[in-house]
Design a protein around this motif. Structure first.
Motif, PDB file in Angstrom:
ATOM      1  N   SER A  23      30.646  31.033  51.838  1.00 28.60           N
ATOM      2  CA  SER A  23      31.348  31.869  50.865  1.00 28.60           C
ATOM      3  C   SER A  23      32.504  31.123  50.205  1.00 28.60           C
ATOM      4  CB  SER A  23      31.873  33.139  51.548  1.00 28.60           C
ATOM      5  OG  SER A  23      30.802  33.916  52.036  1.00 28.60           O
ATOM      6  N   ASP A  24      32.824  31.536  48.991  1.00 28.19           N
ATOM      7  CA  ASP A  24      33.928  30.973  48.226  1.00 28.19           C
ATOM      8  C   ASP A  24      35.073  31.984  48.238  1.00 28.19           C
ATOM      9  OD1 ASP A  24      35.195  29.164  46.270  1.00 28.19           O
ATOM     10  OD2 ASP A  24      34.913  30.847  44.908  1.00 28.19           O
ATOM     11  N   ILE A  25      36.261  31.569  48.677  1.00 26.45           N
ATOM     12  CA  ILE A  25      37.408  32.469  48.808  1.00 26.45           C
ATOM     13  C   ILE A  25      38.461  32.107  47.758  1.00 26.45           C
ATOM     14  CG2 ILE A  25      39.055  33.517  50.402  1.00 26.45           C
ATOM     15  CD1 ILE A  25      36.133  33.622  51.365  1.00 26.45           C
ATOM     16  N   THR A  26      38.817  33.077  46.935  1.00 28.47           N
ATOM     17  CA  THR A  26      39.864  32.889  45.932  1.00 28.47           C
ATOM     18  C   THR A  26      41.041  33.799  46.262  1.00 28.47           C
ATOM     19  OG1 THR A  26      38.210  32.401  44.223  1.00 28.47           O
ATOM     20  CG2 THR A  26      40.425  32.992  43.472  1.00 28.47           C
ATOM     21  N   VAL A  27      42.224  33.206  46.367  1.00 23.51           N
ATOM     22  CA  VAL A  27      43.421  33.961  46.749  1.00 23.51           C
ATOM     23  C   VAL A  27      44.418  33.949  45.594  1.00 23.51           C
ATOM     24  CG1 VAL A  27      45.286  34.208  48.431  1.00 23.51           C
ATOM     25  CG2 VAL A  27      43.081  33.256  49.145  1.00 23.51           C
ATOM     26  N   SER A  28      44.991  35.115  45.310  1.00 22.31           N
ATOM     27  CA  SER A  28      46.048  35.196  44.299  1.00 22.31           C
ATOM     28  C   SER A  28      47.190  36.058  44.829  1.00 22.31           C
ATOM     29  CB  SER A  28      45.511  35.795  42.998  1.00 22.31           C
ATOM     30  OG  SER A  28      45.070  37.124  43.196  1.00 22.31           O
ATOM     31  N   GLY A  29      48.420  35.712  44.432  1.00 28.30           N
ATOM     32  CA  GLY A  29      49.572  36.550  44.758  1.00 28.30           C
ATOM     33  C   GLY A  29      50.274  36.236  46.060  1.00 28.30           C
ATOM     34  N   ARG A  30      50.028  35.071  46.649  1.00 29.21           N
ATOM     35  CA  ARG A  30      50.733  34.760  47.903  1.00 29.21           C
ATOM     36  C   ARG A  30      52.245  34.765  47.704  1.00 29.21           C
ATOM     37  NH1 ARG A  30      46.959  30.375  49.212  1.00 29.21           N
ATOM     38  NH2 ARG A  30      45.437  31.095  50.754  1.00 29.21           N
TER      39      ARG A  30
END
Length: 232
Positions: free
Chosen positions: A51-58
Motif C-alpha cells: 500500500s501507498d501511504i500519504t500523510v498531510s497535516g502533521r
C-alpha cells in the motif's frame, strides 16, 4: 499475520528493556522509546501489503499530550496511526485482546487502555484511567464510531470517550483515514491487496475552544471536520 506474530515474538528483549526504564525518565523519552517497535511494525505491515501511504497535516499536531479522534474504516487503521502519525500513542482496545499472547504486554507499554463495553462500571473506570494517562503526559487515540465502517461512509460518533479529553483539558486532534478498507475488508476471503491510503490530520480543537460545549456538540464538530477531510 505470520510476520506480525514473529515480529512481536522477537521484540521481547526490547520490551524487557523498556519495562526497566525508571520513572525518573521524562514521559516523552519513555514514550518515544516504547513507540519505536510499534511504529516499525506498523510501517512494515503496510509495506508488506504494497500500500501507498500519504500523510498531510502533521504540523497540526501540538506538543504534549493530545487525544486523537479518528474514523475507523478497517483493521489496518491502527497500524497506519502507529506507523505514520509520528507521535507515540496508546489506544482504547477491547478487553478480549488480553487473551492474545505477548501483544497485550506491548500494548500496556505504549499506554493502551482495555475496555469491557459489556460492563458499564468497568468501562467508566477504563475511561478514568485514560484521563489520568492524558493528564500524565501520554497521548491516546480513539475511534468514536465504535466499529469499522468497512468503507468510505462515516458513522455516528459516540461521545463517552471524548470525556477523557475534556476532563484532562488536552487538545483534540481530528484524523481522517481513507483507503484502509480496500486492503482487507473489501476482499473475498483472507486476502490482502495494496491500496492508496491517506492520513489527513486537521487543526486541533483546543480546550479553550470546546470547554463551553457539551460532549454531543464536540462530537458533531469533530464528525464534520473528519467528514470534510474524507470528501476531499
Amino acid at each position: 499475520m505470520i510476520y506480525g506474530a514473529l515480529f512481536v515474538l522477537f521484540s521481547l528483549p526490547k520490551l524487557r528493556k523498556i519495562k526497566k526504564i525508571g520513572p525518573d525518565v521524562p514521559v516523552a523519552l519513555r514514550d518515544n522509546a516504547a513507540h519505536q517497535q510499534p511504529e516499525l511494525l506498523g510501517r512494515r505491515l503496510l509495506k508488506i501489503t504494497g500500500s501507498d501511504i500519504t500523510v498531510s497535516g502533521r504540523e497540526n499536531i501540538p506538543d504534549g499530550p493530545v487525544l486523537f479522534v479518528s474514523n475507523h474504516q478497517g483493521n489496518f487503521d491502527i497500524f497506519v496511526c502507529l506507523g505514520y502519525l509520528e507521535k507515540p500513542i496508546g489506544f482504547l482496545s477491547k478487553v478480549e485482546v488480553k487473551k492474545i499472547p505477548v501483544v497485550p504486554k506491548w500494548m500496556e507499554a505504549i499506554n493502551c487502555i482495555f475496555i469491557d463495553r459489556r460492563n458499564r462500571r468497568q468501562a467508566l473506570l477504563s475511561l478514568k484511567e485514560g484521563t489520568e494517562k492524558l493528564r500524565n503526559g501520554h497521548s491516546l487515540l480513539i475511534f468514536p464510531e465504535g466499529t469499522r465502517s468497512k468503507g468510505r461512509q462515516l458513522g455516528e460518533f459516540k461521545t463517552g470517550a471524548l470525556r477523557m479529553a475534556r476532563d484532562a483539558a488536552v487538545p483534540i486532534v481530528p484524523v481522517a483515514i481513507n483507503g484502509t478498507y480496500a486492503i482487507m475488508e473489501h476482499n473475498t476471503g483472507p486476502v490482502l491487496k495494496p491500496a492508496s491510503v491517506t492520513l489527513s490530520i486537521s487543526k486541533p480543537l483546543l480546550p479553550e475552544d470546546y470547554m463551553n460545549m457539551d460532549l454531543t456538540e464536540i462530537a458533531q464538530r469533530l464528525h464534520h471536520t473528519i467528514q470534510q477531510s474524507l470528501e476531499k
